[in-house]
Design a protein around this motif. Structure first.
Motif, short mmCIF file in Angstrom:
data_model
loop_
_atom_site.label_atom_id
_atom_site.label_comp_id
_atom_site.label_asym_id
_atom_site.label_seq_id
_atom_site.Cartn_x
_atom_site.Cartn_y
_atom_site.Cartn_z
N ASP A 1 -61.73 152.16 -17.80
CA ASP A 1 -61.91 150.78 -17.37
C ASP A 1 -62.43 149.93 -18.52
OD1 ASP A 1 -61.15 151.45 -14.81
OD2 ASP A 1 -63.20 151.52 -14.01
N ALA A 2 -61.83 148.77 -18.70
CA ALA A 2 -62.28 147.81 -19.72
C ALA A 2 -63.47 147.03 -19.18
CB ALA A 2 -61.15 146.87 -20.09
N VAL A 3 -64.46 146.82 -20.04
CA VAL A 3 -65.64 146.03 -19.67
C VAL A 3 -65.92 144.93 -20.70
CG1 VAL A 3 -66.71 147.81 -18.25
CG2 VAL A 3 -67.18 147.75 -20.70
N TRP A 4 -65.15 144.91 -21.80
CA TRP A 4 -65.33 143.93 -22.86
C TRP A 4 -64.02 143.21 -23.14
CZ3 TRP A 4 -70.11 142.87 -24.16
CH2 TRP A 4 -71.08 143.86 -24.00
N ALA A 5 -64.11 141.92 -23.46
CA ALA A 5 -62.96 141.13 -23.92
C ALA A 5 -63.15 140.90 -25.41
CB ALA A 5 -62.89 139.80 -23.18
N VAL A 6 -62.14 141.25 -26.19
CA VAL A 6 -62.18 141.09 -27.65
C VAL A 6 -61.18 140.00 -28.00
CG1 VAL A 6 -61.90 142.25 -29.88
CG2 VAL A 6 -62.71 143.56 -27.89
N HIS A 7 -61.68 138.80 -28.31
CA HIS A 7 -60.84 137.65 -28.63
C HIS A 7 -60.68 137.58 -30.14
CE1 HIS A 7 -61.46 136.36 -24.51
NE2 HIS A 7 -62.76 136.50 -24.70
N TRP A 8 -59.45 137.39 -30.61
CA TRP A 8 -59.19 137.38 -32.04
C TRP A 8 -57.96 136.55 -32.35
CZ3 TRP A 8 -54.62 139.52 -33.99
CH2 TRP A 8 -53.86 140.26 -33.07
N ARG A 9 -57.78 136.27 -33.65
CA ARG A 9 -56.56 135.62 -34.11
C ARG A 9 -56.30 136.01 -35.55
NH1 ARG A 9 -56.77 130.97 -37.30
NH2 ARG A 9 -58.89 130.30 -37.70
N ASN A 10 -55.03 135.97 -35.93
CA ASN A 10 -54.63 136.21 -37.30
C ASN A 10 -54.46 134.83 -37.93
OD1 ASN A 10 -53.27 136.61 -39.71
ND2 ASN A 10 -52.00 138.25 -38.91
N PRO A 11 -55.40 134.41 -38.79
CA PRO A 11 -55.35 133.05 -39.34
C PRO A 11 -54.13 132.79 -40.22
CG PRO A 11 -57.11 134.29 -40.37
CD PRO A 11 -56.56 135.15 -39.27
N ARG A 12 -53.47 133.84 -40.69
CA ARG A 12 -52.28 133.65 -41.52
C ARG A 12 -51.06 133.23 -40.68
NH1 ARG A 12 -55.34 137.47 -43.81
NH2 ARG A 12 -54.53 139.26 -42.71
N ILE A 13 -51.07 133.55 -39.39
CA ILE A 13 -49.91 133.19 -38.56
C ILE A 13 -50.25 132.40 -37.30
CG2 ILE A 13 -48.51 135.08 -39.43
CD1 ILE A 13 -49.07 136.59 -36.83
N HIS A 14 -51.53 132.37 -36.90
CA HIS A 14 -51.93 131.66 -35.69
C HIS A 14 -52.72 130.40 -36.03
CE1 HIS A 14 -51.89 135.90 -33.82
NE2 HIS A 14 -50.75 135.30 -33.50
N SER A 15 -52.45 129.33 -35.33
CA SER A 15 -53.23 128.11 -35.52
C SER A 15 -54.65 128.33 -34.98
CB SER A 15 -52.57 126.93 -34.79
OG SER A 15 -52.51 127.19 -33.40
N ALA A 16 -55.56 127.45 -35.33
CA ALA A 16 -56.98 127.60 -34.97
C ALA A 16 -57.21 127.64 -33.47
CB ALA A 16 -57.80 126.49 -35.60
N ASP A 17 -56.31 127.05 -32.68
CA ASP A 17 -56.50 127.03 -31.23
C ASP A 17 -55.84 128.21 -30.52
OD1 ASP A 17 -53.92 126.14 -31.78
OD2 ASP A 17 -53.88 124.76 -30.08
N ARG A 18 -55.18 129.09 -31.26
CA ARG A 18 -54.50 130.24 -30.67
C ARG A 18 -55.41 131.46 -30.73
NH1 ARG A 18 -49.05 132.84 -31.15
NH2 ARG A 18 -49.29 134.50 -29.61
N ARG A 19 -55.59 132.14 -29.62
CA ARG A 19 -56.40 133.35 -29.55
C ARG A 19 -55.62 134.43 -28.81
NH1 ARG A 19 -59.01 131.06 -32.66
NH2 ARG A 19 -61.18 130.49 -32.67
N LYS A 20 -55.76 135.66 -29.27
CA LYS A 20 -55.22 136.83 -28.59
C LYS A 20 -56.43 137.53 -27.97
CE LYS A 20 -51.30 138.13 -30.10
NZ LYS A 20 -50.05 138.14 -29.42
#
Length: 74
Positions: free
Chosen positions: A22-41
């Motif tokens: 079971d997942a209990v943590w959310a890990v938000h990230w982005r690749n700044p070389r291909i994602h704009s500042a407002d895009r998060r995975k």
């Protein structure tokens, strides 16, 4: 991220390959070389893999933010 429903409650599995805990943590990230500042995975993690996923992303110089996984609908 895998979600399954049993008895009316959603279950979210860890994003680490091969892990079904079971997942209990959310890990938000982005690749700044291909994602704009407002895009998060978002990956989700169990207690055992949250550090691994955070370090994996940080080693690549990706901005990472970790927070408790909310069971609230988005």
């Amino acid at each position: 991220m895998t979600a399954s429903t049993s008895a009316g409650s959603a279950r979210v599995e860890c994003s680490r390959a091969g892990c079904r805990d079971d997942a209990v943590w959310a890990v938000h990230w982005r690749n700044p070389r291909i994602h704009s500042a407002d895009r998060r995975k978002t990956w989700v993690a169990c207690e055992a893999h949250v550090s691994y996923l955070r370090e994996f992303l940080s080693a690549r110089d990706f901005p990472v933010r970790v927070e408790a996984l909310s069971n609230e609908p988005a």
